[in-house]
Design a protein around this motif. Structure first.
Motif, PDB file in Angstrom:
ATOM      1  N   LEU A 122       2.621   3.248  -9.995  1.00 18.76           N
ATOM      2  CA  LEU A 122       3.609   3.310  -9.357  1.00 18.76           C
ATOM      3  C   LEU A 122       3.805   2.621  -7.896  1.00 18.76           C
ATOM      4  O   LEU A 122       2.664   2.660  -7.131  1.00 18.76           O
ATOM      5  CB  LEU A 122       3.929   4.849  -9.110  1.00 18.76           C
ATOM      6  N   THR A 123       4.669   1.554  -7.991  1.00 20.03           N
ATOM      7  CA  THR A 123       4.532   0.886  -6.697  1.00 20.03           C
ATOM      8  C   THR A 123       6.257   0.864  -6.074  1.00 20.03           C
ATOM      9  O   THR A 123       7.050   0.448  -6.704  1.00 20.03           O
ATOM     10  CB  THR A 123       4.389  -0.814  -7.030  1.00 20.03           C
ATOM     11  N   VAL A 124       5.977   0.930  -4.748  1.00 19.73           N
ATOM     12  CA  VAL A 124       7.007   0.970  -3.987  1.00 19.73           C
ATOM     13  C   VAL A 124       6.987  -0.054  -3.006  1.00 19.73           C
ATOM     14  O   VAL A 124       6.115  -0.477  -2.213  1.00 19.73           O
ATOM     15  CB  VAL A 124       7.167   2.372  -3.119  1.00 19.73           C
ATOM     16  N   THR A 125       8.104  -0.791  -2.891  1.00 23.20           N
ATOM     17  CA  THR A 125       8.280  -1.985  -2.056  1.00 23.20           C
ATOM     18  C   THR A 125       9.723  -1.819  -1.107  1.00 23.20           C
ATOM     19  O   THR A 125      10.459  -1.001  -1.579  1.00 23.20           O
ATOM     20  CB  THR A 125       8.475  -3.105  -2.991  1.00 23.20           C
ATOM     21  N   ASP A 126       9.480  -2.360   0.120  1.00 16.28           N
ATOM     22  CA  ASP A 126      10.533  -2.300   1.057  1.00 16.28           C
ATOM     23  C   ASP A 126      11.702  -3.382   0.752  1.00 16.28           C
ATOM     24  O   ASP A 126      11.477  -3.919  -0.333  1.00 16.28           O
ATOM     25  CB  ASP A 126      10.137  -2.464   2.314  1.00 16.28           C
ATOM     26  N   ASN A 130       7.955  -6.019   0.500  1.00 16.99           N
ATOM     27  CA  ASN A 130       6.289  -5.783   0.918  1.00 16.99           C
ATOM     28  C   ASN A 130       6.162  -4.333   0.072  1.00 16.99           C
ATOM     29  O   ASN A 130       6.943  -3.460   0.166  1.00 16.99           O
ATOM     30  CB  ASN A 130       6.195  -5.448   2.557  1.00 16.99           C
ATOM     31  N   THR A 131       4.900  -4.380  -0.261  1.00 17.99           N
ATOM     32  CA  THR A 131       4.241  -3.059  -0.820  1.00 17.99           C
ATOM     33  C   THR A 131       3.971  -1.979   0.158  1.00 17.99           C
ATOM     34  O   THR A 131       3.266  -2.396   0.996  1.00 17.99           O
ATOM     35  CB  THR A 131       3.066  -3.109  -1.979  1.00 17.99           C
ATOM     36  N   ALA A 152       4.882   8.568   3.119  1.00 21.08           N
ATOM     37  CA  ALA A 152       3.799   8.357   3.708  1.00 21.08           C
ATOM     38  C   ALA A 152       3.204   6.844   2.994  1.00 21.08           C
ATOM     39  O   ALA A 152       3.107   6.964   1.663  1.00 21.08           O
ATOM     40  CB  ALA A 152       2.805   9.378   3.283  1.00 21.08           C
ATOM     41  N   GLY A 153       3.056   6.090   3.456  1.00 19.92           N
ATOM     42  CA  GLY A 153       2.505   4.636   2.690  1.00 19.92           C
ATOM     43  C   GLY A 153       1.139   4.681   2.659  1.00 19.92           C
ATOM     44  O   GLY A 153       0.302   4.955   3.494  1.00 19.92           O
ATOM     45  N   THR A 154       0.766   3.544   1.540  1.00 20.40           N
ATOM     46  CA  THR A 154      -0.779   3.536   1.319  1.00 20.40           C
ATOM     47  C   THR A 154      -1.309   2.360   2.209  1.00 20.40           C
ATOM     48  O   THR A 154      -2.236   2.073   2.052  1.00 20.40           O
ATOM     49  CB  THR A 154      -1.214   3.151  -0.314  1.00 20.40           C
ATOM     50  N   ASP A 155      -0.279   1.619   2.837  1.00 19.90           N
ATOM     51  CA  ASP A 155      -0.490   0.632   3.907  1.00 19.90           C
ATOM     52  C   ASP A 155      -1.073   1.112   5.093  1.00 19.90           C
ATOM     53  O   ASP A 155      -1.266   0.551   5.993  1.00 19.90           O
ATOM     54  CB  ASP A 155       0.492  -0.433   4.001  1.00 19.90           C
ATOM     55  N   GLY A 156      -0.769   2.505   5.170  1.00 21.79           N
ATOM     56  CA  GLY A 156      -1.312   3.155   6.535  1.00 21.79           C
ATOM     57  C   GLY A 156      -0.370   3.493   7.420  1.00 21.79           C
ATOM     58  O   GLY A 156      -0.175   4.151   8.379  1.00 21.79           O
ATOM     59  N   ASN A 157       0.944   3.327   7.188  1.00 24.59           N
ATOM     60  CA  ASN A 157       2.017   3.369   7.943  1.00 24.59           C
ATOM     61  C   ASN A 157       3.033   4.670   7.382  1.00 24.59           C
ATOM     62  O   ASN A 157       3.007   5.090   6.222  1.00 24.59           O
ATOM     63  CB  ASN A 157       3.242   2.122   7.881  1.00 24.59           C
ATOM     64  N   THR A 163      15.857   1.686   2.626  1.00 28.54           N
ATOM     65  CA  THR A 163      16.122   1.474   1.049  1.00 28.54           C
ATOM     66  C   THR A 163      14.793   1.039   0.255  1.00 28.54           C
ATOM     67  O   THR A 163      14.302   0.070   0.886  1.00 28.54           O
ATOM     68  CB  THR A 163      17.305   0.665   0.685  1.00 28.54           C
ATOM     69  N   TYR A 164      14.253   1.804  -0.533  1.00 31.01           N
ATOM     70  CA  TYR A 164      12.941   1.130  -1.123  1.00 31.01           C
ATOM     71  C   TYR A 164      13.183   1.146  -2.868  1.00 31.01           C
ATOM     72  O   TYR A 164      14.018   1.675  -3.409  1.00 31.01           O
ATOM     73  CB  TYR A 164      11.965   2.029  -0.848  1.00 31.01           C
ATOM     74  N   THR A 165      12.419   0.289  -3.472  1.00 32.63           N
ATOM     75  CA  THR A 165      12.565  -0.103  -4.755  1.00 32.63           C
ATOM     76  C   THR A 165      11.287   0.236  -5.590  1.00 32.63           C
ATOM     77  O   THR A 165       9.904   0.190  -4.994  1.00 32.63           O
ATOM     78  CB  THR A 165      12.685  -1.890  -5.160  1.00 32.63           C
ATOM     79  N   LEU A 166      11.490   1.118  -6.527  1.00 30.73           N
ATOM     80  CA  LEU A 166      10.097   1.702  -7.375  1.00 30.73           C
ATOM     81  C   LEU A 166       9.925   0.696  -8.811  1.00 30.73           C
ATOM     82  O   LEU A 166      10.972   0.436  -9.401  1.00 30.73           O
ATOM     83  CB  LEU A 166      10.667   2.980  -7.924  1.00 30.73           C
TER      84      LEU A 166
END
Length: 220
Positions: A122-126, A130-131, A152-157, A163-166
């Motif tokens: 599963l990948t969520v991007t803005d 950006n992932t 909760a982002g896995t990028d630490g943010n 709106t986000y894309t899966l």
């Protein structure tokens, strides 16, 4: 001056033809009046051709009016066959989209996993690509599954809106990888418009057509 022959009821713009008919009809009457005023009294002109053209204009005008009425009837029939707008307004709809709005309850998606899926990436991007989140989840059931991202982002943010894309990539026990195309999200319909024969819904921050809706949940 161009004279239009009769046309069929399909493949044309009734409004355009109506405007052209009106313009050419006025030109025709001006020409006819001028010719009559300037004819030789001792040798009157033969008005048969002009009279025939006048008849053609009248026939074509009637055809266009008939087609406009038929177009109206078709739209009214389509309007009636697509249900009642209250079916959508204020209710939660599930619709085809890999984009979801992030709110206080998170961002919600559903996706249709192929038979034999054991895990999915599963990948969520803005909205800039950006992932912001990625993970691999285990699944025991193929078909419709869901995923709720709490921001909760896995990028630490930590994200609270937007709106986000899966993207979903499924894998089975044999290592076969499948890019899942059937992804859905949910939202509440706040506005319904009738545009070109179909309902256009405002769902949260998105605008969708009613043919993308796969389910409607009536508000309690």
């Amino acid at each position: 001056m161009e004279v239009y022959g009769l046309v069929s009821s399909s493949g044309y713009d009734a409004a355009t033809y109506s405007a052209e008919i009106e313009t050419n009809y006025e030109d025709f009457l001006t020409l006819l009046t001028t010719q009559i005023q300037n004819q030789d009294p001792t040798n009157p002109m033969d008005t048969t051709d002009l009279t025939n053209q006048l008849g053609e204009y009248y026939t074509l005008e009637q055809q266009v009016m008939t087609n406009e009425l038929l177009n109206t009837l078709v739209l009214e029939t389509q309007y009636g066959s697509t249900g009642n707008p209250t079916e959508y307004l204020g209710n939660t709809v599930t619709y085809v989209s890999d984009e979801a709005s992030l709110g206080s309850d998170g961002a919600y998606w559903e996706f249709d996993l192929p038979e034999g899926t054991t895990s999915a990436d599963l990948t969520v991007t803005d909205n800039e690509g950006n992932t912001v989140y990625e993970a691999t989840a285990s699944y025991n059931n193929d078909g419709i599954n869901n995923f709720i991202w709490n921001g909760a982002g896995t990028d630490g943010n930590t994200y609270t809106s937007g709106t986000y894309t899966l993207q979903v990539i499924a894998s089975d026990a044999n290592g076969t990888v499948t890019d899942v195309d059937d992804i859905y999200t949910q939202g509440t319909v706040s506005k319904v418009n009738w545009v070109s024969g179909e309902y256009v819904l405002t769902v949260d921050d998105e605008t969708i057509t009613s043919n993308k809706v796969t389910a409607v949940a009536t508000a309690a």
